[in-house]
Every structure is written in structure tokens, then in C-alpha cells.
Design an enzyme around this catalytic site. Structure first.
Site, PDB file in Angstrom:
ATOM      1  N   GLU A  45       0.840  -1.213  -0.088  1.00 10.67           N
ATOM      2  CA  GLU A  45       0.170   0.108  -0.055  1.00 10.67           C
ATOM      3  C   GLU A  45       1.030   1.235  -0.100  1.00 10.67           C
ATOM      4  O   GLU A  45       1.885   1.326   0.749  1.00 10.67           O
ATOM      5  CB  GLU A  45      -0.983   0.043   1.256  1.00 10.67           C
ATOM      6  CG  GLU A  45      -1.903   1.106   1.320  1.00 10.67           C
ATOM      7  CD  GLU A  45      -2.731   1.052   2.856  1.00 10.67           C
ATOM      8  OE1 GLU A  45      -3.717   1.915   2.895  1.00 10.67           O
ATOM      9  OE2 GLU A  45      -2.513   0.020   3.427  1.00 10.67           O
ATOM     10  N   LYS A 114      -9.105   2.739  -2.571  1.00 14.95           N
ATOM     11  CA  LYS A 114      -9.436   2.372  -1.221  1.00 14.95           C
ATOM     12  C   LYS A 114     -10.730   2.589  -0.778  1.00 14.95           C
ATOM     13  O   LYS A 114     -10.929   3.793  -0.864  1.00 14.95           O
ATOM     14  CB  LYS A 114      -8.630   2.385  -0.383  1.00 14.95           C
ATOM     15  CG  LYS A 114      -8.660   1.738   1.151  1.00 14.95           C
ATOM     16  CD  LYS A 114      -7.129   1.926   2.081  1.00 14.95           C
ATOM     17  CE  LYS A 114      -7.391   1.175   3.093  1.00 14.95           C
ATOM     18  NZ  LYS A 114      -6.252   1.487   4.026  1.00 14.95           N
ATOM     19  N   CYS A 147      -5.562  -3.186   1.863  1.00 14.01           N
ATOM     20  CA  CYS A 147      -5.380  -3.036   3.275  1.00 14.01           C
ATOM     21  C   CYS A 147      -6.828  -3.189   3.939  1.00 14.01           C
ATOM     22  O   CYS A 147      -7.304  -4.395   3.884  1.00 14.01           O
ATOM     23  CB  CYS A 147      -4.783  -1.778   3.585  1.00 14.01           C
ATOM     24  SG  CYS A 147      -4.126  -2.026   5.333  1.00 14.01           S
TER      25      CYS A 147
END
Length: 263
Positions: A45, A114, A147
């Protein structure tokens, strides 16, 4: 078309200072790889800029076709492999915690913003994404999550039901959350019958210790590769037939439809 992919997770030292240091590390580790040719390399990430960098992230952010993407495309072409990496994406005055896939021809074939932002650094600097897009790499259909996204079962179920065979997760998992790498990630692969590649940092960055634990998980939940606490590249061969075998053995996706609360 082969139904196999040779996929690697590249666990990066978190404290590399700046984009050029990160590109140099990637260039070196790709050059050192002396195994079978790789079809895909997965990086952590915000690999482009670093994760725990506070307000500096705004200065580092760039468009998806910026200078860092150009450098990644050059490495992808040089080593004839696709590369997925996290970056701080700028769209006007808005920033996204994004990841994208650049193929061996230097072409961007997939991108994800994300969806879920933990409070603190991410919530202060990024806007959330609004969906998941699937894309093709060889015989495989891929989805990217970033994540925290993988820690919500709804997200994995969504992309699996949409057709994903392989879910790639760039992450920045701190040392106190090792349970995610060791337990949650294999469970997500198992309960959806998908391959899952989880690429994390190791060592320390600005006072934050990272867990390491990058891994490649098969659709039956077994480990194909796992890295400990050190910087390393690990790879495994993925066979698409394993996806259909896992889903036939445990037909969660079809049996869930008999539950009274599933529409």
C-alpha cells in the site's frame, strides 16, 4: 492461453525514503530474481510514497499516469511482468489511497481506490473510493482491494460473486495486527474460493513497526508462500482450475442463497 500465473509478493522495507529509493529497491529485487519468469509482482500500500508520512503525502501524490507510474511501466517492460503497486492518487484537490496494475507492455489495466479509510492519517488525507473494478490478466479475472478493505467479508464476497479468481491486496499492516495476515486473509480466500495475494511492508517507518507476513493463499485457504519479518520476494504458481475445484468442494456461494435473509 495458459490457466497458470506465476505471481510474486514483494515485501518492502518501510523506511525507504522517497519514490526514487523505492524504485531502486524494486529494480534491484527484480534483477536479483533468478527463478521462473514472473507474470505479476505485487507491492505494498502507498508503495510510491510511503505510508506513515503524514501531511507530506499531499506533496507526493500524483495522477495515475505520473512520473512514478512511468517508471513502474519501464520496469514492467524491462522485466516482462505486470506490477501492482499502491500510490497516492491526485484528482484535482482530492487524494485517494489507490493501487493500480501496469502490465508487461507498460499499459495500465486495472485500478482501485481504497473503499474504507481508518481514522487518523488516512481519514485526514484521503477520500474513499466508490466501487471495485475487475480486469483480466491472462486467464485470470482480478480484483484489487487495499489493506483495510480485505477485513470486511462483504468486499471479498462482492468481488468473488462478480467473477474474481484472484484478489490482490497491497497493505500496510502494523506489527500489532498480525492476526489479519495469519488468520483473516486465509479465511477470506477459503470462504470465497479465490486466490489472495497480500503484500505488506516490514521493519520500521517513522516510529511504526510493520508486521511483514506477506503471503499468497490458495482458494482452499492453504499457504502457497509466506514471508516472515524481512524484506524479500516470494512467488508461487497459481492455477485457475483450483478456483473451480475449491468452489465445487465448498459451494458457499450457491448455498448461501438458501438463507432466508439473502435476497
Amino acid at each position: 492461453m495458459s490457466d497458470a500465473l506465476e505471481v510474486a509478493v514483494a515485501q518492502c522495507p518501510a523506511g525507504l525514503d522517497g519514490p526514487q529509493a523505492r524504485l531502486s529497491w524494486l529494480s534491484d529485487i527484480l534483477a536479483e530474481h533468478d527463478g521462473v519468469p514472473l507474470d505479476l509482482v505485487v507491492l505494498p500500500e502507498l508503495f510510491q510514497c510511503g505510508y506513515n508520512i503524514g501531511r507530506r503525502v499531499s506533496d507526493c501524490a500524483e495522477t495515475p499516469d505520473g512520473s512514478f507510474a512511468t517508471a513502474i511501466a519501464n520496469l514492467a517492460q524491462q522485466h516482462s511482468t505486470s506490477i501492482i503497486y499502491g500510490f497516492a492518487e491526485r484528482q484535482g484537490d482530492t487524494l485517494f489511497n489507490s493501487a493500480q496494475c501496469i502490465d508487461k507492455n507498460g499499459i495500465t489495466i486495472g485500478r482501485h481506490r481504497k473503499l474504507l479509510l481508518p481514522p487518523g492519517f488516512e481519514g485526514d488525507h484521503f477520500a474513499p473510493g466508490r466501487g471495485c473494478e475487475l480486469f483480466q490478466l491472462g486467464a485470470f479475472t482480478l480484483a484489487i482491494l487495499v489493506c483495510y478493505d480485505v477485513e470486511f467479508p462483504e468486499n471479498l464476497r462482492h468481488v468473488a460473486l462478480s467473477g474474481a479468481d484472484l484478489v490482490v491486496v497491497p497493505t500496510a499492516l502494523a506489527a500489532q495486527w498480525g492476526v489479519v495476515s495469519e488468520c483473516v486473509v486465509p479465511t477470506r480466500a477459503f470462504e470465497n474460493g479465490v486466490y489472495l495475494c497480500y503484500a505488506n511492508y516490514c521493519e520500521q517507518e517513522n516510529g511504526v513497526d510493520y508486521f511483514g507476513g506477506s503471503c499468497i493463499i490458495a482458494p482452499d485457504g492453504s499457504e502457497l508462500a509466506r514471508i516472515g519479518p524481512s524484506a524479500k520476494l516470494a512467488h508461487a504458481q497459481l492455477n485457475k482450475s483450483a478456483v473451480s475445484m475449491a468452489r465445487a468442494r465448498l459451494p458457499y456461494h450457491t448455498d448461501r442463497l438458501s438463507l432466508p435473509w439473502v435476497a
